[in-house]
Design an enzyme around this catalytic site. Structure first.
Site, PDB file in Angstrom:
ATOM      1  N   GLU A 233       0.878  -1.244  -0.217  1.00 53.24           N
ATOM      2  CA  GLU A 233      -0.158   0.095   0.101  1.00 53.24           C
ATOM      3  C   GLU A 233       1.057   1.177  -0.123  1.00 53.24           C
ATOM      4  O   GLU A 233       1.491   1.603   0.884  1.00 53.24           O
ATOM      5  CB  GLU A 233      -0.841  -0.147   1.322  1.00 53.24           C
ATOM      6  CG  GLU A 233      -2.131   0.694   0.981  1.00 53.24           C
ATOM      7  CD  GLU A 233      -1.973   1.993   1.519  1.00 53.24           C
ATOM      8  OE1 GLU A 233      -1.674   2.968   0.631  1.00 53.24           O
ATOM      9  OE2 GLU A 233      -2.002   2.562   2.747  1.00 53.24           O
TER      10      GLU A 233
ATOM     11  N   CYS B  27      -1.988   9.173   2.569  1.00 50.57           N
ATOM     12  CA  CYS B  27      -1.709   8.834   0.988  1.00 50.57           C
ATOM     13  C   CYS B  27      -2.944   8.937   0.349  1.00 50.57           C
ATOM     14  O   CYS B  27      -2.900   8.918  -1.019  1.00 50.57           O
ATOM     15  CB  CYS B  27      -1.409   7.126   1.137  1.00 50.57           C
ATOM     16  SG  CYS B  27      -2.654   6.085   2.249  1.00 50.57           S
TER      17      CYS B  27
HETATM   18  P1  NAD Z   1      10.732   6.666   3.483  1.00 48.00           P
HETATM   19  O1  NAD Z   1      10.548   6.362   2.130  1.00 48.00           O
HETATM   20  O2  NAD Z   1      12.069   6.643   3.986  1.00 48.00           O
HETATM   21  O3  NAD Z   1       9.883   5.752   4.563  1.00 48.00           O
HETATM   22  C1  NAD Z   1       8.415   5.302   4.314  1.00 48.00           C
HETATM   23  C2  NAD Z   1       8.265   4.382   5.381  1.00 48.00           C
HETATM   24  O4  NAD Z   1       8.949   2.998   5.169  1.00 48.00           O
HETATM   25  C3  NAD Z   1       8.662   4.397   6.797  1.00 48.00           C
HETATM   26  O5  NAD Z   1       7.452   3.955   7.515  1.00 48.00           O
HETATM   27  C4  NAD Z   1       9.967   3.917   7.041  1.00 48.00           C
HETATM   28  O6  NAD Z   1      10.242   3.400   8.242  1.00 48.00           O
HETATM   29  C5  NAD Z   1       9.609   2.433   5.984  1.00 48.00           C
HETATM   30  N1  NAD Z   1      10.997   2.142   5.374  1.00 48.00           N
HETATM   31  C6  NAD Z   1      11.923   2.837   4.790  1.00 48.00           C
HETATM   32  N2  NAD Z   1      13.028   2.115   4.442  1.00 48.00           N
HETATM   33  C7  NAD Z   1      12.440   0.834   4.630  1.00 48.00           C
HETATM   34  C8  NAD Z   1      13.329  -0.483   4.307  1.00 48.00           C
HETATM   35  N3  NAD Z   1      14.180  -0.662   3.670  1.00 48.00           N
HETATM   36  N4  NAD Z   1      12.251  -1.414   4.878  1.00 48.00           N
HETATM   37  C9  NAD Z   1      11.186  -1.486   5.300  1.00 48.00           C
HETATM   38  N5  NAD Z   1      10.776  -0.080   5.748  1.00 48.00           N
HETATM   39  C10 NAD Z   1      11.354   0.832   5.361  1.00 48.00           C
HETATM   40  O7  NAD Z   1      10.129   8.076   3.791  1.00 48.00           O
HETATM   41  P2  NAD Z   1       9.503   8.841   5.003  1.00 48.00           P
HETATM   42  O8  NAD Z   1      10.256  10.389   4.940  1.00 48.00           O
HETATM   43  O9  NAD Z   1       9.508   7.946   6.425  1.00 48.00           O
HETATM   44  O10 NAD Z   1       8.002   9.156   4.410  1.00 48.00           O
HETATM   45  C11 NAD Z   1       7.586  10.073   3.571  1.00 48.00           C
HETATM   46  C12 NAD Z   1       7.169   9.245   2.162  1.00 48.00           C
HETATM   47  O11 NAD Z   1       6.687   7.901   2.720  1.00 48.00           O
HETATM   48  C13 NAD Z   1       6.026  10.109   1.715  1.00 48.00           C
HETATM   49  O12 NAD Z   1       6.470  10.957   0.652  1.00 48.00           O
HETATM   50  C14 NAD Z   1       4.946   9.342   1.144  1.00 48.00           C
HETATM   51  O13 NAD Z   1       5.152   9.036  -0.179  1.00 48.00           O
HETATM   52  C15 NAD Z   1       5.439   7.921   1.933  1.00 48.00           C
HETATM   53  N6  NAD Z   1       4.538   7.335   2.960  1.00 48.00           N
HETATM   54  C16 NAD Z   1       3.337   6.787   2.571  1.00 48.00           C
HETATM   55  C17 NAD Z   1       2.606   6.272   3.552  1.00 48.00           C
HETATM   56  C18 NAD Z   1       1.358   5.648   3.228  1.00 48.00           C
HETATM   57  O14 NAD Z   1       0.294   5.647   3.627  1.00 48.00           O
HETATM   58  N7  NAD Z   1       1.195   4.894   1.880  1.00 48.00           N
HETATM   59  C19 NAD Z   1       2.803   6.487   4.705  1.00 48.00           C
HETATM   60  C20 NAD Z   1       4.054   6.889   5.364  1.00 48.00           C
HETATM   61  C21 NAD Z   1       4.909   7.529   4.209  1.00 48.00           C
END
Ligand code: NAD
Length: 483
Positions: free
Chosen positions: A255, A289
């Site tokens: 998701e 999202c």
């Molecule tokens: P990010 O891409 O660093 O991380 C997004 C999420 O993934 C976080 O919860 C993080 O803990 C997890 N994550 C990161 N690398 C991972 C890995 N290698 N393995 C497992 N989990 C991992 O970005 P961020 O700064 O935390 O969040 C911002 C971006 O993330 C936003 O621009 C948005 O697009 C996206 N986001 C989407 C949702 C959603 O509901 N779809 C929720 C949170 C963040």
């Protein structure tokens, strides 16, 4: 932080029924995004902790998958009951560590309880079917078997509902789970997990780890004992985890992000549309999202709609989420704040207009103004990258076909919305928009009982409804020849 009157809270891991610090003794800081005060620490899981979690989840699967569905259901319902009793305190903790207004936290906690209850009930209905045999002596059954131990990764924007979805769908189906809640909201999520423990979920059925996300996923996803991955988060991380899952032939639910279009046609009730879109856009400071982002307004009503929209934005009071009049809290973290500054700069540099907001608010914490921009360049960052923050984009369209083309231009397809009183326009939008979820004349599209997921780069599988349960179950054909 106010949980049990404590001001600083250390959050432990939960491994095989034991609450424990990480074996390396490492911790991450937890900060209040509205004040930047340190409010405690969260334990970091290292390799030996993950090994113990995987051993536990695999061992516990043998008994939990054979536990009668009614007994699993009763345990989950007890967890929901306990959670409801503690919801006030847990909601407050979520506001302090995540930033959203307390009223939103309370709503989210109620939705999390509904999610647990719904999956508890649905787990009793994982029916199979009988397929008539081709010979009189052949009986064919299709039974639903839990896929196995699951590794789930939940994000920081909706800590309670996301962790509730992942745990309760897995447990209701007979799967066991290692869940990694967000490091940015460890108190509220670990207290939610505690409700499952206190409800009597056996040791090892739910394990909770925190730490360095990449270290955790690179161990759990390929591990042979883990049979399914569930991830909610960004598109790049989702693609990385999906390819890792593919290499090891694991089921995956992804998701991911969106960049939701909203089409406002000439027949729409403009005042109602503006009110609903502003409310949805600035909820959770836009870190949603399914947040409405590209608002495509018919030329003939653009000026009237824009005036209504800006009026509503003027009423979005920004402040600490604990203050009763706050409508929008801070961003959750420094990454989002710098992203907002970069996106607005890019709009200015590429010929767009900032109609409202656009600046960091001068106070401690990650506060950013509710922002509205008009006509940014199609090639600019904001028109292509999910803002995941409080920025709305207003765009004009001449023909509905143009609006549909813009709605489908991006590789995302999570949520879309339309406001219209024309049956013909609604039918064309319904048929024409590529999306996982479509809200027409309102924006409430996320409930326990309805599917939640996207198409294209927004991912696959569902985190809600019947469709979510199917992701944790494997159909197995049993065919019997009788004498
Ligand atoms: P990010 O891409 O660093 O991380 C997004 C999420 O993934 C976080 O919860 C993080 O803990 C997890 N994550 C990161 N690398 C991972 C890995 N290698 N393995 C497992 N989990 C991992 O970005 P961020 O700064 O935390 O969040 C911002 C971006 O993330 C936003 O621009 C948005 O697009 C996206 N986001 C989407 C949702 C959603 O509901 N779809 C929720 C949170 C963040």
């Amino acid at each position: 932080m106010t949980l049990n009157g404590e001001s600083q809270i250390d959050v432990n891991l939960l491994i095989d029924g034991q609450w424990t610090a990480g074996s390396d003794g490492l911790w991450l800081e937890n900060r209040n995004p509205a004040t930047l005060e340190n409010i405690g620490r969260v334990a970091v899981a290292s390799r030996p902790d993950l090994e113990r979690a995987v051993n536990a989840v695999a061992r516990a699967f043998k008994a939990w998958s054979r536990t009668p569905a009614l007994e699993r259901s009763n345990t989950l319902r007890r967890a929901a009951l306990i959670f409801r009793e503690r919801a006030d305190e847990i909601s407050r903790a979520m506001t302090v560590e995540q930033g959203k207004p307390l009223a939103e936290s309370r709503l989210e906690a109620e939705l999390a309880a509904q999610i647990i209850d719904w999956f508890a009930e649905e787990g009793r209905r994982t029916y199979g079917r009988i397929v008539p045999g081709r010979q009189p002596n052949i009986q064919q059954q299709v039974i639903q078997v839990p896929v196995g131990p699951v590794a789930s990764f939940a994000p920081w924007n909706f800590p309670l509902t996301q962790v509730a979805r992942k745990i309760s769908a897995a447990l209701a189906s007979g799967c066991t789970i290692v869940v990694k809640p967000p490091e940015e909201a460890p108190v509220c999520t670990s207290e939610l997990v505690r409700c499952f423990v206190d409800a009597g979920v056996p040791e090892g059925v739910v394990n909770m780890v925190f730490g360095v996300p990449g270290d955790i996923s690179s161990y759990l996803v390929p591990h042979p004992a883990i049979r399914k991955i569930s991830f909610t988060g960004s598109v790049p991380v989702g693609k990385h985890l999906a390819s890792l899952a593919g290499q090891h032939m694991k089921r995956a639910t992804m998701e991911l992000g969106g960049h939701a279009p909203v089409i406002v046609t000439p027949s729409a009730d403009l005042a109602a549309a503006a009110r609903a879109i502003v409310q949805a856009k600035y909820a959770n400071c836009g870190q949603v999202c399914i947040s409405p982002t590209r608002i495509l307004v018919a030329d003939s009503v653009y000026d009237r709609f824009t005036a209504e929209f800006l009026d509503n934005v003027g009423n979005v009071t920004v402040g600490d989420g604990l203050q009763p009049d706050t409508k929008m809290g801070p961003l959750n973290n420094e990454r989002r704040l710098s992203a907002m500054l970069r996106l607005v700069d890019d709009v200015r540099e590429t010929g767009g207009e900032v109609l409202a907001g656009g600046k960091r608010i001068d106070r401690p914490g990650y506060f950013f103004e509710p922002t509205v921009v008009a006509g940014p360049s199609l090639g600019g960052a904001l028109m292509n990258e999910e803002p995941f923050g409080p920025i709305a984009i207003l765009l004009r369209y001449a023909e509905l076909e143009d609006a549909l083309e813009e709605a489908n231009r991006l590789p995302f397809g999570l949520a879309a919305y339309a406001f219209s009183d024309s049956a013909n326009d609604i039918a064309r939008i319904t048929a024409g928009v590529q999306t996982g979820m479509l809200g027409i004349n309102h924006t409430a599209i996320s409930f326990a009982e309805t599917p939640f997921g996207g198409v294209k780069d927004s991912g696959y599988g569902s985190d809600g409804g019947l469709e979510a349960m199917r992701g944790y179950l494997q159909p197995e054909l049993v065919t019997i020849a009788t004498r």
